[in-house]
Design a protein around this motif. Structure first.
Motif, PDB file in Angstrom:
ATOM      1  N   GLN A 170       7.234   6.672 -10.416  1.00  0.00           N
ATOM      2  CA  GLN A 170       6.481   6.821  -9.177  1.00  0.00           C
ATOM      3  C   GLN A 170       5.599   5.597  -9.009  1.00  0.00           C
ATOM      4  N   MET A 171       5.796   4.896  -7.911  1.00  0.00           N
ATOM      5  CA  MET A 171       5.077   3.654  -7.669  1.00  0.00           C
ATOM      6  C   MET A 171       4.189   3.819  -6.443  1.00  0.00           C
TER       7      MET A 171
ATOM      8  N   PHE B 109       1.330   3.099 -11.188  1.00  0.00           N
ATOM      9  CA  PHE B 109       2.663   3.638 -11.478  1.00  0.00           C
ATOM     10  C   PHE B 109       2.553   4.755 -12.516  1.00  0.00           C
ATOM     11  N   THR B 110       3.415   5.745 -12.379  1.00  0.00           N
ATOM     12  CA  THR B 110       3.550   6.768 -13.408  1.00  0.00           C
ATOM     13  C   THR B 110       5.022   6.942 -13.745  1.00  0.00           C
ATOM     14  N   ILE B 111       5.284   7.380 -14.961  1.00  0.00           N
ATOM     15  CA  ILE B 111       6.651   7.600 -15.409  1.00  0.00           C
ATOM     16  C   ILE B 111       6.756   9.025 -15.928  1.00  0.00           C
TER      17      ILE B 111
ATOM     18  N   ALA C  76       7.237   0.060 -17.605  1.00  0.00           N
ATOM     19  CA  ALA C  76       6.754   1.331 -18.147  1.00  0.00           C
ATOM     20  C   ALA C  76       7.820   1.924 -19.046  1.00  0.00           C
ATOM     21  N   ALA C  77       7.389   2.798 -19.956  1.00  0.00           N
ATOM     22  CA  ALA C  77       8.322   3.463 -20.853  1.00  0.00           C
ATOM     23  C   ALA C  77       7.832   4.867 -21.159  1.00  0.00           C
TER      24      ALA C  77
ATOM     25  N   GLY D  58       0.796  -1.218   0.000  1.00  0.00           N
ATOM     26  CA  GLY D  58       0.000   0.000   0.000  1.00  0.00           C
ATOM     27  C   GLY D  58       0.827   1.265   0.000  1.00  0.00           C
ATOM     28  N   GLY D  59       2.113   1.139   0.238  1.00  0.00           N
ATOM     29  CA  GLY D  59       2.990   2.291   0.285  1.00  0.00           C
ATOM     30  C   GLY D  59       3.458   2.732  -1.091  1.00  0.00           C
ATOM     31  N   SER D  60       4.364   3.711  -1.085  1.00  0.00           N
ATOM     32  CA  SER D  60       4.865   4.302  -2.323  1.00  0.00           C
ATOM     33  C   SER D  60       6.380   4.408  -2.307  1.00  0.00           C
ATOM     34  N   LEU D  61       6.933   4.381  -3.484  1.00  0.00           N
ATOM     35  CA  LEU D  61       8.354   4.652  -3.690  1.00  0.00           C
ATOM     36  C   LEU D  61       8.505   5.408  -5.002  1.00  0.00           C
ATOM     37  N   ARG D  62       9.542   6.201  -5.092  1.00  0.00           N
ATOM     38  CA  ARG D  62       9.890   6.839  -6.359  1.00  0.00           C
ATOM     39  C   ARG D  62      11.296   6.438  -6.741  1.00  0.00           C
TER      40      ARG D  62
END
Length: 122
Positions: free
Chosen positions: A81-82, A67-69, A49-50, A15-19
């Protein structure tokens, strides 16, 4: 020649995030497509992702919506960004760059980083 260095991995609860960051050295990085791949123990490396040189994006179905890139060409850096991390996201994450991408296959990318470990605990 392009050198890539990943950072930002670590241990996080579900449930957490990492970048993650992918810092590049070398000329013309802004013209390259950049991707993130991951490899879990005992599994094959898979596309995550790309992002193209112009900002077009692609994501694996397993990470869409989570996720975003993005890229900052002035800093020669690409970010992943996860959010809403799951235990199945646990893997070594690799950054890759190439002039033929973006694409989901590893063959599109000529340059690879050493990887950063992401561990998601349940």
């Amino acid at each position: 020649q392009v050198q890539l260095v990943e950072s930002g991995g670590g241990l996080v609860q579900a449930g957490g995030s990492l970048r993650l960051s992918c810092a590049a050295s070398g000329r013309s990085f802004s013209l390259y497509a950049v991707a993130w791949f991951r490899q879990a123990p005992g599994k094959e490396r898979e596309f995550v992702a790309a992002i193209s040189w112009s900002g077009g994006r692609a994501f694996a179905d397993s990470v869409k919506g989570r996720f975003t890139i993005s890229r900052d060409n002035a800093k020669n850096t690409v970010y992943l960004q996860m959010n809403s991390l799951r235990p199945e996201d646990t893997a070594v994450y690799y950054c890759a760059a190439g002039s033929r991408g973006p694409g989901v296959g590893a063959h599109f990318y000529d340059y690879w980083g050493q990887g950063t470990q992401v561990t998601v605990s349940s």
